[in-house]
Design a protein around this motif. Structure first.
Motif, PDB file in Angstrom:
ATOM      1  N   GLU A 157       1.125  -1.081  -0.197  1.00 22.02           N
ATOM      2  CA  GLU A 157      -0.038  -0.848  -0.171  1.00 22.02           C
ATOM      3  C   GLU A 157       0.897   1.213   0.068  1.00 22.02           C
ATOM      4  O   GLU A 157       0.664   2.624  -0.547  1.00 22.02           O
ATOM      5  N   TYR A 158       1.841   1.337   0.605  1.00 22.96           N
ATOM      6  CA  TYR A 158       2.712   1.981   0.920  1.00 22.96           C
ATOM      7  C   TYR A 158       3.543   2.526  -0.686  1.00 22.96           C
ATOM      8  O   TYR A 158       3.041   3.722  -1.144  1.00 22.96           O
ATOM      9  N   ASN A 164       1.375   7.166  -7.015  1.00 27.07           N
ATOM     10  CA  ASN A 164       0.113   7.792  -7.875  1.00 27.07           C
ATOM     11  C   ASN A 164      -0.097   9.158  -6.594  1.00 27.07           C
ATOM     12  O   ASN A 164      -1.168   9.719  -7.057  1.00 27.07           O
ATOM     13  N   SER A 165       0.838   9.080  -5.345  1.00 26.66           N
ATOM     14  CA  SER A 165       0.350  10.688  -4.648  1.00 26.66           C
ATOM     15  C   SER A 165       0.971  11.546  -5.983  1.00 26.66           C
ATOM     16  O   SER A 165       0.730  12.750  -5.410  1.00 26.66           O
ATOM     17  N   ASP A 221       9.444  -0.913   8.903  1.00 27.50           N
ATOM     18  CA  ASP A 221       8.378   0.190   9.130  1.00 27.50           C
ATOM     19  C   ASP A 221       8.321   1.417   8.197  1.00 27.50           C
ATOM     20  O   ASP A 221       6.765   2.113   8.408  1.00 27.50           O
ATOM     21  N   LYS A 222       9.311   1.415   8.215  1.00 27.73           N
ATOM     22  CA  LYS A 222       8.945   3.060   6.931  1.00 27.73           C
ATOM     23  C   LYS A 222       7.739   2.569   5.872  1.00 27.73           C
ATOM     24  O   LYS A 222       7.569   3.529   5.362  1.00 27.73           O
ATOM     25  N   TYR A 223       8.365   2.051   5.208  1.00 31.70           N
ATOM     26  CA  TYR A 223       8.069   1.635   4.177  1.00 31.70           C
ATOM     27  C   TYR A 223       6.455   0.348   4.482  1.00 31.70           C
ATOM     28  O   TYR A 223       5.719   0.097   3.178  1.00 31.70           O
ATOM     29  N   ASN A 224       6.112   0.351   5.544  1.00 34.25           N
ATOM     30  CA  ASN A 224       5.062  -0.087   5.993  1.00 34.25           C
ATOM     31  C   ASN A 224       5.305  -1.507   5.430  1.00 34.25           C
ATOM     32  O   ASN A 224       3.425  -2.601   5.359  1.00 34.25           O
ATOM     33  N   VAL A 225       6.395  -2.642   5.760  1.00 30.72           N
ATOM     34  CA  VAL A 225       5.892  -4.034   4.955  1.00 30.72           C
ATOM     35  C   VAL A 225       5.866  -4.701   6.208  1.00 30.72           C
ATOM     36  O   VAL A 225       6.351  -4.876   6.952  1.00 30.72           O
ATOM     37  N   GLN A 226       4.532  -4.649   6.693  1.00 32.12           N
ATOM     38  CA  GLN A 226       4.047  -5.308   7.666  1.00 32.12           C
ATOM     39  C   GLN A 226       4.895  -6.971   8.096  1.00 32.12           C
ATOM     40  O   GLN A 226       5.305  -7.602   9.200  1.00 32.12           O
TER      41      GLN A 226
END
Length: 312
Positions: A157-158, A164-165, A221-226
């Motif tokens: 999602e990150y 697309n931002s 954590d920074k790139y939200n790779v859970q």
């Protein structure tokens, strides 16, 4: 598995097949070459079988704990079967001795700890580091890593939001319209290992560059790779001891509530041992970290035994 077909042992003395045994062991090893990344495996059950010709021997073990220690932990049987029994079941020197292993673990998925599958490796080679198929370039210092926006958007999602931002760092384009993303807060090796995890789903880092569990925790954590973040947090906790808990807490863990509390709980439980290392007194203060460190020291005083506080 320890068994040889030769009649000579390591010291060149004749081996008696009637008293020589085959040994079978299952060992737990680190997931990187530097032996920094190790996952405790608790409550593991496994079945081992060995087949020679028409003869098959089977054994099982349940509720085994593979915890990090020296030497690395293993479970099995020193006298699994007489060596002569296996060799006698073979009809020729070319006959194989076949091993089968089934493992069940309630902890982290063992498939994630194993070597990536051929399909996962194929995906990684197609979409990661491939200039032909890549449409985004990550620049890390003097090095570049090519990747595919569509694949990363589907996996994260990150990255989907990033691509697309319209953020300034994603507006740079090459002459052939490939997006350029500049990464400044992590090394190429750390970023590459995280990206390889996204492409393969494997936590086996033996073939990759040397990185630490702490660095992978911070980048995931920074790139939200859970999945990677959770695994690295488990790894940090599994490997926590009186010699590294202070550095872990003050270097980075204090910024993450769950990990911060885990460190404080560990210090409270092993306070005398941690205090005797002298590492708390050696913490380096600065203008930038003063407020955070002062708060941590206050929390450590609160969890210290009364006898220690009174001495101070």
């Amino acid at each position: 598995m320890i068994v040889d077909r030769d009649s000579q042992h390591g010291d060149n003395r004749q081996r008696n097949d009637n008293v020589g045994f085959v040994s079978l062991y299952l060992a737990s090893v680190c997931n990187d070459r530097e032996e920094d990344i190790f996952f405790n495996r608790r409550g593991v059950s496994f079945e081992l079988s060995a087949r020679a010709g028409d003869y098959e021997k089977y054994c099982n073990a349940t509720n085994c704990d593979f915890l990090k220690k020296k030497p690395l932990p293993s479970f099995g049987w020193q006298q699994f079967e007489l060596r002569a029994t296996f060799l006698g079941a073979l009809t020729s020197d070319e006959d194989p001795i076949t091993l089968k292993l089934k493992i069940k673990s309630p902890d982290i998925s063992l498939s994630m700890l194993s070597t990536p599958t051929a399909l996962a490796d194929s995906v990684a080679s197609t979409f990661l580091g491939n200039k032909e198929h890549g449409d985004v370039i990550f620049r890390l210092g003097t090095r570049e890593l090519h990747a595919h926006r569509g694949f990363l958007s589907a996996r994260s999602e990150y990255f989907s939001a990033l691509f697309n931002s319209g953020m300034r760092e994603t507006r740079d384009l090459t002459a052939d319209d490939r997006m350029v993303v500049t990464v400044t807060d992590f090394s190429y090796d750390e970023f590459f290992v995280m990206m390889r995890y996204l492409h393969t789903g494997s936590l086996n880092f033996l073939a990759g560059p040397d990185v630490s569990a702490a660095s992978l925790f911070k980048i995931s954590d920074k790139y939200n790779v859970q999945g990677l973040r959770d695994a690295m947090e488990d790894c940090i906790v599994d490997n926590m001891d009186v010699g590294n808990v202070v550095a872990t807490l003050f270097d980075f863990a204090h910024r993450f509530p769950t990990l911060r509390q885990t460190c404080l709980d560990f210090i409270a439980e092993h306070f005398d041992e941690v205090r005797k290392t002298g590492l708390i007194e050696k913490v380096e203060w600065s203008v930038e970290n003063y407020r955070d460190y002062a708060e941590l020291m206050n929390e450590i005083v609160k969890i210290a035994p009364d006898s220690v506080v009174h001495k101070v």
